[in-house]
Design an enzyme around this catalytic site. Structure first.
Site, PDB file in Angstrom:
ATOM      1  N   LEU A 166       1.581  -7.075 -10.512  1.00  0.00           N
ATOM      2  CA  LEU A 166       1.915  -5.948 -11.381  1.00  0.00           C
ATOM      3  C   LEU A 166       3.407  -5.632 -11.372  1.00  0.00           C
ATOM      4  O   LEU A 166       3.973  -5.256 -12.395  1.00  0.00           O
ATOM      5  CB  LEU A 166       1.101  -4.718 -10.969  1.00  0.00           C
ATOM      6  CG  LEU A 166      -0.419  -4.900 -11.084  1.00  0.00           C
ATOM      7  CD1 LEU A 166      -1.146  -3.672 -10.558  1.00  0.00           C
ATOM      8  CD2 LEU A 166      -0.823  -5.187 -12.527  1.00  0.00           C
ATOM      9  N   GLY A 206      12.904  -4.706   0.415  1.00  0.00           N
ATOM     10  CA  GLY A 206      13.045  -3.650  -0.588  1.00  0.00           C
ATOM     11  C   GLY A 206      13.903  -4.005  -1.775  1.00  0.00           C
ATOM     12  O   GLY A 206      14.270  -3.113  -2.553  1.00  0.00           O
ATOM     13  N   GLU A 248       0.828  -1.204   0.000  1.00  0.00           N
ATOM     14  CA  GLU A 248       0.000   0.000   0.000  1.00  0.00           C
ATOM     15  C   GLU A 248       0.862   1.254   0.000  1.00  0.00           C
ATOM     16  O   GLU A 248       0.523   2.259  -0.641  1.00  0.00           O
ATOM     17  CB  GLU A 248      -0.931   0.011   1.216  1.00  0.00           C
ATOM     18  CG  GLU A 248      -1.978  -1.091   1.214  1.00  0.00           C
ATOM     19  CD  GLU A 248      -1.475  -2.379   1.846  1.00  0.00           C
ATOM     20  OE1 GLU A 248      -0.253  -2.492   2.069  1.00  0.00           O
ATOM     21  OE2 GLU A 248      -2.304  -3.263   2.115  1.00  0.00           O
TER      22      GLU A 248
END
Length: 438
Positions: free
Chosen positions: A340, A313, A68
């Site tokens: 995605l 990350g 998010e």
């Protein structure tokens, strides 16, 4: 009658939270011992701030965790670019690190307060937001009610409701309506999500598409990428990313099956929660596999079977060294993970059939030929084998996935348009405040 029940339940929730407030310290302490809270910043969870509220208009933006947070970063940049202050809250240590690494002092990071009246009230008393923007599906009753009582506009962006969440809210439709009536606007990811919010009483609802499509490709350390590529060389590779419990074991079995045909095969496994890595090492050892852990800087030598991506990350790094990605939480768990990012980074996408949380994205990818669903280990092994053996078909899937993502872009401008009635007055206020200070 239903309205009275809803108000009675919300009142009970309020009093229960207030009664529990003195006892949540143990829970926060337990989370701290497990690395889920920053010890030095625990007070933020109770609504205490250690920095002053800056002068001028301020928008509170909340994103629960990593996915998010990445999705709303471009939106935060646009809003802060209007000289509007932003306090950006998240609920996880990892997402906090991401936010702090990407913004200057105009965007202040705080941990989201617990959904208990004393904590929420203290947070709102300090920050006094002019607008609250909530990402995806973070429906916290006390926070919504407190913002509503203060007449702070609340907008849900990139909104989605999974099958399970929608079913649960439908059973308590009177409660959903009592909460959602406090939302000034819902900007949903898809037509299905939009219709679900409407059925639960939200008004108005618009559809923007998925903000995750409009994000930039994840950054990568170029030196690390060159080093990893040089170590892998021309070895055939595939990746199992965002894996959940049980899916690493499936990836091990797929690796062992395929190694008979590809003796120098390298499998990259990226657990959704890197802290699970220690518990997985025994399974790799029992299977007789040589492992390199990226977090320890262990090189991918020719005899290494498995590269474990156990860092936060670095998904952009792992996906840039392969052209095939299985996306987890889809075989042994439900809901799926976001496809995605692998599409943007040009991989052929495989997943199990439990991808309800990203149904719209997968439907589009599958329709265009950019993704394929598999039912079990054997189908996954067969699909990876096919893609490794057929370069042309692999590149067709990669091109189709990328084309699908490009077609889906546009969520950011659509979201900004929906936010205009709430943002434009703050832009004017920011300019007036700046003129008054000169």
């Amino acid at each position: 009658m239903s309205e009275r029940w809803a108000r009675a339940m919300l009142t009970a929730y309020r009093f229960a939270g207030a009664a529990a407030y003195p006892f949540v310290g143990g829970y926060i302490a337990w989370r701290t011992t497990r690395g889920k809270e920053e010890r030095s910043r625990r007070r933020e969870r109770y609504g205490f701030a250690v920095v002053k509220r800056p002068p001028g208009p301020l928008v509170w933006i909340h994103a629960a965790s990593v996915g998010e947070s990445y999705a709303v970063i471009p939106l935060v940049r646009r809003i802060s670019g209007f000289d509007i202050n932003v306090v950006f809250t998240t609920g996880t240590v990892t997402s906090a690190q991401i936010v702090q690494s990407r913004f200057d002092e105009r965007v202040l990071h705080q941990y989201v307060p617990l959904d208990l009246k004393p904590a929420v009230s203290r947070f709102l008393d300090h920050w006094k937001p002019d607008l609250a923007i909530i990402a995806e599906s973070e429906i916290w009753p006390m926070t919504i009610l407190e913002l509503g009582a203060r007449r702070v506009p609340q907008v849900l962006v990139n909104g989605r409701l999974s099958d399970r969440s929608f079913e649960a809210w439908t059973k308590r439709a009177f409660l959903a309506e009592a909460l959602f009536e406090n939302l000034s606007h819902v900007v949903a990811q898809s037509e299905i999500d939009g219709e679900r919010f409407r059925q639960l009483g939200a008004r108005p609802v618009t559809v923007s598409g998925n903000l995750k499509v409009d994000t930039d490709p994840p950054a990568v350390n170029e030196r690390e990428l060159r080093l990893l590529r040089s170590q892998i060389g021309r070895r055939p590779t595939w990746a199992a990313i965002s894996t959940h419990d049980g899916e690493e074991a499936i990836a091990i079995e797929v690796h062992r099956l395929l190694k008979r045909r590809y003796p120098d095969l390298l499998t990259i496994i990226v657990p959704r929660h890197p802290e699970r890595t220690e518990g997985l090492l025994g399974a790799f050892s029992a299977a007789g596999l040589m492992v390199a852990r990226h977090s320890l800087g262990e090189p991918v030598e020719p005899e290494v079977d498995i590269l474990i991506g156990d860092t936060i990350g670095d998904m952009g790094l792992y996906l840039r060294v392969t052209e095939i990605a299985f996306v987890g939480r889809s075989l042994t768990a439900e809901g799926g993970q976001n496809p995605l990012e692998p599409a943007i980074l040009e991989t052929a996408i495989l997943a199990g059939r439990n991808v309800q949380n990203f149904r719209d994205s997968y439907e589009r990818l599958i329709e265009r030929g950019g993704a394929r669903l598999v039912a079990d280990r054997d189908m996954l092994a067969g699909a990876v084998n096919f893609l490794l053996a057929n370069e042309d078909k692999r590149h067709e899937m990669i091109a189709a996935a990328l084309a699908t993502v490009n077609e889906m872009r546009g969520a950011l401008p659509a979201t900004l348009k929906a936010l205009e009635p709430y943002i434009n007055p703050l832009i004017v206020k920011a300019r007036l405040d700046e003129g008054a200070r000169r």
